[in-house]
Design a protein around this motif. Structure first.
Motif, short mmCIF file in Angstrom:
data_model
loop_
_atom_site.label_atom_id
_atom_site.label_comp_id
_atom_site.label_asym_id
_atom_site.label_seq_id
_atom_site.Cartn_x
_atom_site.Cartn_y
_atom_site.Cartn_z
N PRO A 85 43.05 32.02 39.35
CA PRO A 85 41.85 32.58 39.99
C PRO A 85 40.97 31.52 40.64
CG PRO A 85 41.60 32.51 37.59
CD PRO A 85 43.02 32.13 37.88
N ASP A 86 41.22 30.24 40.35
CA ASP A 86 40.45 29.17 40.98
C ASP A 86 41.03 28.74 42.31
OD1 ASP A 86 38.43 28.91 38.99
OD2 ASP A 86 39.86 27.88 37.70
N VAL A 89 41.63 30.50 45.89
CA VAL A 89 41.22 31.73 46.57
C VAL A 89 41.79 31.80 47.98
CG1 VAL A 89 39.10 31.95 45.21
CG2 VAL A 89 39.06 30.66 47.37
N ASP A 108 38.90 38.11 47.47
CA ASP A 108 39.17 37.44 46.20
C ASP A 108 38.33 38.07 45.09
OD1 ASP A 108 40.87 35.11 47.13
OD2 ASP A 108 39.08 34.73 48.34
N GLY A 109 38.70 37.76 43.86
CA GLY A 109 37.88 38.14 42.71
C GLY A 109 37.65 39.62 42.58
N THR A 149 39.91 42.94 43.56
CA THR A 149 40.36 43.83 42.49
C THR A 149 39.95 45.28 42.77
OG1 THR A 149 40.25 42.05 40.87
CG2 THR A 149 40.23 44.30 40.02
N PRO A 163 47.75 38.49 41.42
CA PRO A 163 46.88 39.56 41.90
C PRO A 163 47.12 39.97 43.35
CG PRO A 163 45.65 37.51 41.63
CD PRO A 163 46.98 37.30 41.00
#
Length: 424
Positions: free
Chosen positions: A68-69, A71, A111-112, A116, A370
């Protein structure tokens, strides 16, 4: 001898890979094999932009795609004003802002939590059931195109990409999105503009699709159907939130830009692989139940998308034990991971009986994590239907030229044929 991964790994790349070097474009697999053994991360560069890190080992590719770091959107790196090269390219071409937003606000650049949210809501419309229901229609479209192929032949040869793979791919997208039959030739023309990167073609194509999709959205609200567009209009999030019209249009454009070319080229690459491996072709003809596994092997061995979208480090971190500084780019080389001998024994061998791991798609041809391809199931099903139709109709199918004479589009990060001339 492979350089170790971990704290003892080198802190500098062994070589810098010029992605536009003709040797790399013509033999990317040889390049990836060489650099995979040199270091966990190797520097790469284009004539434009900053150098980047290339992850080529399977474990490192999977880790980078799940981190997740790292992007997709450079603007999501805190405290840094990194250039967004795609946005700059549109600006330099004077691309109208009213249409550029549909490309730049795509799920591909989210992202993030925002990513989602879009994925979760859109996944409720893009269901496995909806894809499965399309199979019979897909088979009918493939049968019609196959039936017309002999009439397309010139001097005994027909281009499978032009007359079968591309028409089937865009027809499938139009079918699932609910584009009327009479408009589909126009949508095929529009969709082809995404790969020219010619602003003179891209602007009217994006504008035409955007304007038409907004009209279609209003029609689905008034008269719902069972297509994907209706599903996106009706889909709700966990708290009852719905997608905006702009988000729906951007999702469909992403679906077209990411899916049309790639699926058509998967069909072309896959057929070429079978015709240059007669033992595997004979095996598939005798054991048609191997078709799903064969398509998975095609994605690993000759997948059309070789690299993932660049990821940007939001902090100092490590990939494969090597340091990546905040703001630096990491590109996961999907094709290199698919040829990692520590995961795929004798990776250069095209083997439709290759035993997969816990998941059918042990390869990372559709990405991982993701941002795993939302249309993977559709692409696999379409390739299965297409190849099945060809093998059933043409038992004597063969290349019309020597395998060494098949021409590739020399485009970095892609494995695409210019044409696939066949004798039926």
């Amino acid at each position: 001898m492979r350089t170790p991964t971990g704290d003892d790994a080198p802190t500098a790349a062994v070589e810098v890979v010029d992605m536009m070097d003709p040797r790399v474009l013509n033999d990317p697999f040889g390049t990836y094999a060489r650099i995979r053994e040199q270091a966990p991360l190797v520097r790469g560069r284009y004539p434009w932009g900053e150098p980047f890190w290339m992850a080529t080992r399977y474990a490192d590719v999977k880790a980078a795609l799940a981190d997740p770091d790292l992007v997709n959107n450079p603007r999501n790196v805190p405290g840094m004003d990194l250039p967004h090269l795609y946005a700059q390219g549109l600006d330099d071409a004077d691309f109208p802002q009213r249409y550029a937003r549909y490309l730049l606000d795509s799920v591909l650049f989210q992202d993030g939590r925002e990513h989602t949210r879009l994925r979760k809501v859109s996944a409720r419309a893009f269901t496995a059931r909806r894809v499965a229901r399309l199979r019979s229609t897909m088979a009918e479209m493939a049968a019609g195109l196959v039936q017309a192929l002999p009439g397309r032949a010139r001097d005994g040869s027909v281009d499978l990409l032009e007359h079968f793979a591309y028409p089937l791919s865009i027809a499938t997208i139009c079918e699932i999105a609910g584009v009327p039959e009479a408009e589909r030739n126009q949508w095929r023309i529009w969709s082809s503009a995404f790969y020219t990167m010619d602003p003179a073609l891209l602007e009217p194509a994006v504008g035409g699709m955007v304007d038409r999709l907004h009209v279609m959205i209003e029609q689905r609200r008034a008269e719902p159907t069972g297509d994907l567009l209706t599903g996106l209009v009706q889909a709700e999030g966990d708290h009852g939130e719905r997608l905006t019209d702009v988000e729906i249009v951007a999702l469909v454009l992403a679906f077209i830009s990411a899916g049309n070319e790639a699926t058509a080229q998967l069909i072309g690459n896959g057929v070429a692989a079978l015709l240059t491996h007669p033992d595997q072709l004979a095996l598939l003809r005798s054991r048609r139940e191997l078709l799903p596994a064969a398509v998975q092997e095609m994605m690993r061995w000759c997948g059309p998308v070789q690299i993932a979208q660049p990821r940007f480090a939001t902090r100092d971190l490590r990939v494969g034990g090597m340091p990546v500084r905040k703001g630096e780019q990491v590109i996961a080389v999907l094709a290199a991971a698919g040829y990692d001998p520590e995961v795929f024994p004798a990776p250069e061998r095209f083997d439709i009986t290759r035993t997969p791991g816990a998941r059918r798609d042990t390869h990372v041809g559709f990405g991982s994590g993701p941002h795993y391809c939302l249309g993977a199931a559709l692409a696999l099903q379409e390739a299965e239907v297409a190849i099945d139709a060809l093998l059933h109709r043409f038992p004597g199918l063969s290349l019309a030229v020597a395998a060494s004479d098949l021409e590739r589009q020399l485009f970095p990060g892609a494995w695409r044929l210019k044409a696939l001339p066949l004798r039926l």
